[in-house]
Design an enzyme around this catalytic site. Structure first.
Site, PDB file in Angstrom:
ATOM      1  N   HIS A 171       0.803  -1.079  -0.238  1.00 36.29           N
ATOM      2  CA  HIS A 171      -0.041   0.068   0.357  1.00 36.29           C
ATOM      3  C   HIS A 171       0.954   1.646   0.143  1.00 36.29           C
ATOM      4  O   HIS A 171       0.691   2.302   0.080  1.00 36.29           O
ATOM      5  CB  HIS A 171      -1.126   0.192   1.381  1.00 36.29           C
ATOM      6  CG  HIS A 171      -2.319   0.705   1.434  1.00 36.29           C
ATOM      7  ND1 HIS A 171      -2.206   1.842   2.207  1.00 36.29           N
ATOM      8  CD2 HIS A 171      -2.890   1.106   0.496  1.00 36.29           C
ATOM      9  CE1 HIS A 171      -2.964   2.762   2.166  1.00 36.29           C
ATOM     10  NE2 HIS A 171      -3.874   2.368   0.877  1.00 36.29           N
ATOM     11  N   LYS A 201       3.532   4.870  -0.717  1.00 31.35           N
ATOM     12  CA  LYS A 201       3.118   5.663  -1.807  1.00 31.35           C
ATOM     13  C   LYS A 201       4.746   6.202  -2.274  1.00 31.35           C
ATOM     14  O   LYS A 201       4.300   6.947  -0.663  1.00 31.35           O
ATOM     15  CB  LYS A 201       2.099   6.619  -2.002  1.00 31.35           C
ATOM     16  CG  LYS A 201       0.725   5.977  -2.335  1.00 31.35           C
ATOM     17  CD  LYS A 201       0.047   5.834  -0.856  1.00 31.35           C
ATOM     18  CE  LYS A 201      -1.652   5.561  -1.256  1.00 31.35           C
ATOM     19  NZ  LYS A 201      -1.665   3.582  -0.344  1.00 31.35           N
ATOM     20  N   ASP A 219      16.027  10.448  -8.781  1.00 36.92           N
ATOM     21  CA  ASP A 219      18.068  10.610  -8.887  1.00 36.92           C
ATOM     22  C   ASP A 219      18.950  10.705  -7.150  1.00 36.92           C
ATOM     23  O   ASP A 219      19.685  11.352  -7.117  1.00 36.92           O
ATOM     24  CB  ASP A 219      18.490  12.545  -9.285  1.00 36.92           C
ATOM     25  CG  ASP A 219      17.685  12.220 -10.707  1.00 36.92           C
ATOM     26  OD1 ASP A 219      18.478  10.878 -11.755  1.00 36.92           O
ATOM     27  OD2 ASP A 219      17.945  13.433 -11.107  1.00 36.92           O
ATOM     28  N   HIS A 250      -9.089  11.581   2.218  1.00 40.81           N
ATOM     29  CA  HIS A 250      -8.061  10.241   1.887  1.00 40.81           C
ATOM     30  C   HIS A 250      -6.923  10.326   2.797  1.00 40.81           C
ATOM     31  O   HIS A 250      -5.829   9.443   2.473  1.00 40.81           O
ATOM     32  CB  HIS A 250      -7.722   9.908   0.880  1.00 40.81           C
ATOM     33  CG  HIS A 250      -7.257   8.298  -0.045  1.00 40.81           C
ATOM     34  ND1 HIS A 250      -5.713   8.309  -0.892  1.00 40.81           N
ATOM     35  CD2 HIS A 250      -8.034   7.437   0.405  1.00 40.81           C
ATOM     36  CE1 HIS A 250      -5.790   6.949  -0.641  1.00 40.81           C
ATOM     37  NE2 HIS A 250      -6.418   6.568  -0.287  1.00 40.81           N
ATOM     38  N   LYS A 289      -4.136  10.572   5.164  1.00 42.65           N
ATOM     39  CA  LYS A 289      -3.151   9.779   6.558  1.00 42.65           C
ATOM     40  C   LYS A 289      -2.777  10.584   6.919  1.00 42.65           C
ATOM     41  O   LYS A 289      -1.513  10.440   7.404  1.00 42.65           O
ATOM     42  CB  LYS A 289      -2.881   8.556   6.282  1.00 42.65           C
ATOM     43  CG  LYS A 289      -3.638   7.661   5.296  1.00 42.65           C
ATOM     44  CD  LYS A 289      -4.066   8.071   3.575  1.00 42.65           C
ATOM     45  CE  LYS A 289      -4.206   6.586   2.771  1.00 42.65           C
ATOM     46  NZ  LYS A 289      -5.716   6.440   2.444  1.00 42.65           N
ATOM     47  N   ASP A 296      -0.040  19.042  19.006  1.00 40.00           N
ATOM     48  CA  ASP A 296       0.678  20.227  19.739  1.00 40.00           C
ATOM     49  C   ASP A 296       1.616  21.170  18.466  1.00 40.00           C
ATOM     50  O   ASP A 296       2.053  21.965  18.444  1.00 40.00           O
ATOM     51  CB  ASP A 296       1.888  19.777  20.187  1.00 40.00           C
ATOM     52  CG  ASP A 296       1.500  19.701  21.747  1.00 40.00           C
ATOM     53  OD1 ASP A 296      -0.370  19.090  21.668  1.00 40.00           O
ATOM     54  OD2 ASP A 296       1.856  19.046  22.503  1.00 40.00           O
TER      55      ASP A 296
END
Length: 477
Positions: free
Chosen positions: A219, A221, A226, A395, A397, A402
């Site tokens: 899952h 991403k 470079d 979507h 996450k 603080d």
């Protein structure tokens, strides 16, 4: 086959799986009980559901080699920092890192999540901005491009990414693309869809080709260009993430990272690439150039998955919550926590911390959505404030504590991300980055509706029924 023996065969199969769950898998008791209910309350299809969604007993056999190789490599590569940072006499370069040193040490010890202190973070909450930055980085690549995504759809954006990668490959840039078999196939992707890239000399890797298994998906991403520019967050690659899908406008969160943390993203990619292809590009200077000093933000890249002994991302979330003195802001499309997470949030709220959770106003997976509402509702009486984001699909996450520390990545606040999927998050310790993330949350409040205790108690019987059924089966996995 004589059908009169079919009920007996089904009973035997369900009994075998029940014994496996109880005596061999050592899974969470709540999940074990839920699977036993499924096997014996739905006997004709229970064992089929278990074959598709369950079978944790295969996890150790499937991923034990990956876990051993990853941990050995990380241990050998960063043993010196491990000894240095776990020494309480060590002082971190920034006050935020020093304030959250227990979180840093926790993630270092249980995940070999090594800290880099000289990074620059750019925050993206709109798909247009994130993909403009990604395309710019791809066009500017001179040596290599490494992409790892759960979903790469065969649509306008997906094809544009493949075309851009193929152009660079034809220029002589080394291109590696790693995608999850199930996630990408669900978006219309197949090996044929990547022929332009492979014909140009690019390489592709397909993670866990067993698409009939819902569990153990990659899952993550991640993008590395470079060895000096990296991306991590919640955006997959597809038109949906530009707000052009059936869910409408899309709200997500991602980081562009420059600095030494990019080397850790590179390392994460290499370990996953090696697992899939058996090719390990190696610790060559071309892949790990000296990034210099891009900024002052301390960052840890934290990995989670079925190949790890502990749930490092979840434990990082909990440690951040426990460290909060003023506020905890969370955004997630799926909120199906275990008791350790709900207890941490409840105790923080009861202690006077401003705890807020934002979820979507609409479901992409109805079963998960109704379970999410149920778990959010449990926390309202403790003083946790909850909101539905009304301007599209949420979507992101994220967590920010603080306004000083937090996390952005691929891991949702649910059992699947904590136990079953391979995830990657960037944990940061920087007031400027934290303020930007908190500001984005507060701006979203203007287009959100609060789920007050009164509003939640007034929900219809139909909604209550959906929540109850969805919650009953939420531990399955």
């Amino acid at each position: 086959m004589n059908l009169e023996f079919l009920p007996a065969i089904i009973l035997i199969l369900n009994s075998i799986f029940a014994v496996t769950i109880v005596f061999f898998e050592r899974r969470n008791p709540t999940a074990a009980l839920a699977w036993l209910v499924v096997l014996f309350s739905l006997p004709s299809i229970g064992f089929v559901l278990y074959l598709i969604f369950g079978q944790n007993y295969t996890r150790q056999r499937m991923f034990v080699i990956k876990e051993q190789e990853d941990r050995r490599f990380l241990r050998e590569t960063f043993e010196e920092q491990y000894r240095e940072f776990t020494d309480r006499r060590y002082r971190f370069a920034t006050p935020e890192a020093e304030e959250f040193r227990e979180t840093i040490v926790l993630l270092l010890r249980n995940n070999r999540a090594f800290l880099t202190e000289e990074n620059r973070i750019d925050l993206y909450t709109r798909g247009e901005d994130k993909f403009d930055a990604l395309f710019a980085a791809i066009r500017g690549a001179r040596d290599h491009i490494h992409l790892e995504y759960f979903i790469l759809n065969n649509d306008d954006l997906g094809r544009a990414v493949i075309h851009a990668l193929a152009e660079k490959a034809r220029e002589g840039v080394e291109v590696r693309l790693l995608f999850d078999a199930m996630g990408t196939r669900a978006g219309g992707g197949s090996r044929k869809a990547f022929s332009e890239l492979t014909d140009a000399g690019g390489k592709i890797g397909v993670f866990f080709p067993s698409v009939y298994r819902v569990n153990y998906r990659n899952h993550r991403k991640i993008a590395v260009i470079d060895g000096v520019t990296g991306f991590i967050g919640g955006f997959n690659i597809g038109d949906d993430y530009l707000g052009k899908g059936p869910l409408g406008p899309w709200r997500d969160t991602a980081f562009r990272v420059t600095g030494k943390a990019v080397q850790l993203l590179q390392l994460r990619f290499f370990l996953d690439w090696h697992y899939v292809t058996d090719e390990y590009p190696g610790l060559l200077p071309r892949y790990f150039p000296d990034p210099g000093s891009s900024g002052t933000t301390p960052v840890q890249i934290v990995s989670g998955g079925p190949d790890t002994r502990w749930n490092a991302i979840k434990e990082g979330y909990i440690k951040l919550i426990n460290s909060a003195r003023e506020s905890v802001y969370i955004q997630t499309p799926y909120f199906i926590p275990d008791e350790s997470v709900t207890d941490a949030l409840r105790l923080a709220a009861l202690s006077g911390v401003d705890v807020r959770i934002m979820i979507p106003c609409k479901p992409d997976h109805p079963f998960v959505y109704w379970a999410t509402l149920s778990f959010v509702g449990d926390l309202l009486d403790a003083g946790v404030r909850a909101y539905t984001y009304d301007a599209g699909f949420l979507h992101a996450k994220t967590i920010v504590v603080d306004g000083k520390a937090g996390s952005v990545g691929s891991a949702n606040w649910d059992v699947r991300s904590f136990r079953l999927n391979f995830e990657a998050n960037a944990f940061f310790y920087d007031a400027a980055v934290g303020a930007g993330l908190a500001r984005a949350f507060e701006e979203d409040l203007a287009v959100s509706t609060e789920i007050t205790p009164e509003r939640y108690r007034a929900r219809s019987r139909r909604v209550r029924f959906k929540e109850s059924v969805s919650r009953l089966f939420s531990p399955l996995g």
